[in-house]
Motif scaffolding. Structure first.
Motif, PDB file in Angstrom:
ATOM      1  N   PHE A   1      -1.761   5.884   2.197  1.00 17.49           N
ATOM      2  CA  PHE A   1      -2.996   5.128   2.409  1.00 17.49           C
ATOM      3  C   PHE A   1      -3.280   4.986   3.904  1.00 17.49           C
ATOM      4  O   PHE A   1      -2.387   4.683   4.686  1.00 17.49           O
ATOM      5  N   LYS A   2      -4.529   5.219   4.276  1.00 11.62           N
ATOM      6  CA  LYS A   2      -4.932   5.114   5.679  1.00 11.62           C
ATOM      7  C   LYS A   2      -5.988   4.027   5.856  1.00 11.62           C
ATOM      8  O   LYS A   2      -5.674   2.930   6.263  1.00 11.62           O
ATOM      9  N   ASN A   3      -7.244   4.308   5.530  1.00  9.25           N
ATOM     10  CA  ASN A   3      -8.256   3.264   5.654  1.00  9.25           C
ATOM     11  C   ASN A   3      -9.381   3.430   4.638  1.00  9.25           C
ATOM     12  O   ASN A   3     -10.478   2.933   4.852  1.00  9.25           O
ATOM     13  N   ALA A   4      -9.122   4.138   3.533  1.00  9.43           N
ATOM     14  CA  ALA A   4     -10.162   4.364   2.524  1.00  9.43           C
ATOM     15  C   ALA A   4     -10.268   3.150   1.612  1.00  9.43           C
ATOM     16  O   ALA A   4      -9.299   2.764   0.951  1.00  9.43           O
TER      17      ALA A   4
ATOM     18  N   ASN B   1      -3.465   5.705  -6.058  1.00  9.12           N
ATOM     19  CA  ASN B   1      -2.886   6.884  -5.406  1.00  9.12           C
ATOM     20  C   ASN B   1      -3.276   8.113  -6.214  1.00  9.12           C
ATOM     21  O   ASN B   1      -2.826   8.299  -7.348  1.00  9.12           O
ATOM     22  N   LEU B   2      -4.137   8.971  -5.640  1.00  7.25           N
ATOM     23  CA  LEU B   2      -4.570  10.188  -6.321  1.00  7.25           C
ATOM     24  C   LEU B   2      -3.567  11.327  -6.183  1.00  7.25           C
ATOM     25  O   LEU B   2      -3.710  12.346  -6.849  1.00  7.25           O
TER      26      LEU B   2
ATOM     27  N   SER C   1       0.840  -1.195   0.000  1.00  9.84           N
ATOM     28  CA  SER C   1       0.000   0.000   0.000  1.00  9.84           C
ATOM     29  C   SER C   1       0.878   1.249   0.000  1.00  9.84           C
ATOM     30  O   SER C   1       1.975   1.255   0.558  1.00  9.84           O
ATOM     31  N   PRO C   2       0.424   2.348  -0.628  1.00  9.45           N
ATOM     32  CA  PRO C   2       1.199   3.608  -0.606  1.00  9.45           C
ATOM     33  C   PRO C   2       1.310   4.150   0.817  1.00  9.45           C
ATOM     34  O   PRO C   2       0.513   3.816   1.695  1.00  9.45           O
TER      35      PRO C   2
ATOM     36  N   PHE D   1      -3.513  11.384  -1.104  1.00  6.31           N
ATOM     37  CA  PHE D   1      -4.638  10.518  -0.732  1.00  6.31           C
ATOM     38  C   PHE D   1      -4.628   9.282  -1.616  1.00  6.31           C
ATOM     39  O   PHE D   1      -4.476   9.376  -2.841  1.00  6.31           O
ATOM     40  N   ALA D   2      -4.773   8.126  -0.988  1.00  6.86           N
ATOM     41  CA  ALA D   2      -4.822   6.856  -1.710  1.00  6.86           C
ATOM     42  C   ALA D   2      -5.935   6.001  -1.132  1.00  6.86           C
ATOM     43  O   ALA D   2      -6.291   6.128   0.034  1.00  6.86           O
ATOM     44  N   PHE D   3      -6.492   5.142  -1.973  1.00  7.43           N
ATOM     45  CA  PHE D   3      -7.541   4.229  -1.524  1.00  7.43           C
ATOM     46  C   PHE D   3      -7.357   2.862  -2.175  1.00  7.43           C
ATOM     47  O   PHE D   3      -6.633   2.730  -3.185  1.00  7.43           O
TER      48      PHE D   3
END
Length: 578
Positions: free
Chosen positions: A263-266, A369-370, A259-260, A357-359
């Motif tokens: 990334f958190k929890n999206a 990854n946006l 994960s990037p 922000f990444a999801f």
């Protein structure tokens, strides 16, 4: 001759060791109780370069179990000494037993190089099994059942649960009320609806059934997660019984590695936008409203939103979060707005950046990854803002200021305010002067009429004062304020976004209503309301006064927030002024 025989035996031995197949299946143990999961491990090992697996691994009959989850992986190595390739395939299966007692698990089959290999069958023993459906009322006639079709999900991925009620009597279905959804730290539950469906006369066991509710479950940790029971009550004329549903186990898969860093929890599919709505020029050292919008589908209500990064070019304050998210059978859809207040520290171009922000997209099974979103704004000095205004804009500003200072809640002067125009409009200019002249004439006529009315009242004969109570009633009626005019005026101020005048008018309204009841201070008025209108009205008056002060000193005010405040003002003062 002896030497030839030795080479022949050596050749046969090398062929035997070159191609070798091993297939095994074993459980984690042989004795279980009804609440435990049976874990089976299947290992297929191929030793040799010429071995070809011609069929998939065929599982035995597992109809006496519910399959909770499964997973597999393979690994290959080459022995450096013998230069022989070794391929190993490992499969794990999690099973939930449906019955108790001794259960035989058959053989696993696989075909390699036109030869069928199989494992030996074995027995396991289930000592106890949990009965379903779980709950019933005192008459043993009402059952709740929670159904989750997709039990194999990723962490923070939604799955839809359906709550259904069964009963032999259709009349009992109407008595089920007070549904309480499950609550647990490793789950986030959001209701979809509590609409009852039509009654299905041919349900489980030929009992009529009805859907009571639908809700979404977001497991926030991996592993086997158990969804707790849903409770409800069965109400009748004589008694009230509580019933609970069954529990459902989910196989929550851990999110893939790699994960990037951002990334958190999206989990879902999202889009990030940052923008500035107002078209007015930005002035340094003055507050600016910037909106960060996250839209899409997934765990919108529970995920951690990206933030606007701090910078020496501007000062950023904590945002006000508003959301419009709807829960449906496909997940949580909508958007969340983070309204930030920024104060530029300098003039010039300001680059406002968001956090990366990444999801994780479960449909594609990959991370997206946006990156960062950037908003460029230009801040001007106070002199530059004044110089950029045209002559008409300055005249319009002066006119609007004068119209706002007319202290009358009845005359809707704010409807005549002039909006900024990019081109010179002589018609609007003459209309403004005409309105001003009309207001001055109307004001002089009104004052002249008021003086004449006072003189006439002084010449009229005094009336009988009557009793003290009657006199107090008459005075109160004469002082009674027409709050409807204030409400109309406040609505106009809200629509024109004249928030300073809005709060001044609210203070006038409060003062007029207090004078109507001969109360000078707000504390005395609150005590008066508690004695004559009830403690609930007094508490509502205290809370509303606090909200008015908070909204009044908010740096940037929103029309939506002022609208909600105005609704509460109308509701409360309409009750008090009755």
């Amino acid at each position: 001759m002896t030497q030839k025989l030795f080479y022949i035996l050596l050749t046969f031995a090398s062929v035997i060791t070159y191609g070798q197949v091993e297939l095994t299946m074993r459980p984690d143990k042989s004795d279980y109780n009804g609440k435990e999961i049976v874990n089976l491990t299947i290992i297929l090992e191929l030793n040799g370069d010429n071995l070809v697996q011609q069929s998939k691994i065929q599982l035995p009959d597992l109809s006496k179990f519910n399959m909770i989850g499964n997973g597999s992986f393979n690994q290959g190595v080459r022995d450096p000494e013998s230069n022989v390739a070794v391929e190993q395939y490992i499969t794990r299966i999690a099973l939930e037993p449906k019955q108790r007692g001794k259960i035989r698990i058959g053989s696993v089959l696989v075909t390699v190089n036109n030869k069928i290999y199989k494992t030996e069958p074995f027995d396991i023993f289930i000592r106890d099994i949990e009965k379903k459906p779980i709950a019933k009322n005192a008459d043993n006639d009402v059952y709740l059942n929670m159904e989750i079709e997709d039990k194999d999900v990723y962490q923070d991925q939604p799955t839809v649960a359906v709550l259904r009620v069964y009963s032999k009597s259709i009349d009992n279905l109407r008595k089920v009320k007070n549904i309480h959804l499950p609550e647990q730290e490793n789950l986030n539950v959001h209701p979809i609806n509590f609409h009852k469906s039509e009654i299905d006369p041919s349900g489980y066991g030929n009992m009529p059934s009805q859907i009571l509710a639908m809700f979404i479950v977001f497991p926030n940790e991996s592993g086997y997660v158990e969804v707790p029971s849903v409770s409800a009550s069965v109400n009748s004329f004589s008694h009230k019984n509580k019933i609970v549903s069954n529990k459902v186990k989910l196989n929550v898969k851990k999110l893939p590695e790699g994960s990037p860093e951002c990334f958190k929890n999206a989990v879902g599919n999202f889009k990030v936008d940052v923008y500035h709505e107002s078209k007015e020029k930005i002035e340094a050292k003055k507050p600016v409203n910037v909106v960060l919008k996250v839209s899409g589908e997934g765990n919108l209500s529970d995920m951690e939103l990206p933030k606007i990064e701090n910078s020496a070019d501007y000062e950023v304050f904590a945002p006000k979060i508003t959301s419009r998210v709807n829960a449906g059978v496909e997940g949580m859809k909508g958007y969340i707005l983070a309204n930030y207040v920024l104060i530029p520290n300098r003039t010039g171009i300001l680059n406002i950046k968001t956090e990366e922000f990444a999801f994780f997209n479960p449909a594609e099974k990959e991370y997206v990854n946006l990156g960062q979103e950037t908003l460029s704004l230009t801040a001007f000095s106070h002199d530059q803002v004044l110089e950029s205004r045209s002559t008409v804009e300055k005249v319009n500003e002066y006119t609007n200021t004068l119209l706002e200072t007319v202290n009358s809640p009845v005359l809707k002067t704010t409807t005549f305010k002039v909006k900024e125009k990019s081109k010179f409009n002589w018609r609007i200019l003459f209309i403004n002067f005409g309105i001003l002249l009309g207001l001055v004439i109307a004001y002089l006529l009104f004052k002249n009429w008021q003086k004449k009315r006072i003189i006439i009242k002084e010449k009229s004969a005094p009336k009988d004062l009557g009793s003290v109570a009657e006199t107090e009633r008459e005075i109160r009626e004469s002082l009674k304020t027409d709050v409807g005019d204030y409400f109309t005026y406040l609505e106009n101020l809200k629509d024109s976004q004249s928030f300073d005048q809005f709060f001044k008018t609210v203070e006038e309204l409060d003062s007029e209503v207090r004078n109507q009841y001969f109360q000078s201070s707000k504390d005395d008025f609150r005590q008066f309301l508690e004695n004559y209108k009830g403690s609930s009205v007094a508490e509502e008056y205290r809370n509303l006064s606090q909200r008015i002060q908070i909204e009044k000193y908010t740096p940037v005010k929103s029309e939506e927030g002022i609208g909600e405040l105005l609704k509460d003002i109308i509701n409360l003062y309409s009750q008090i002024s009755k």
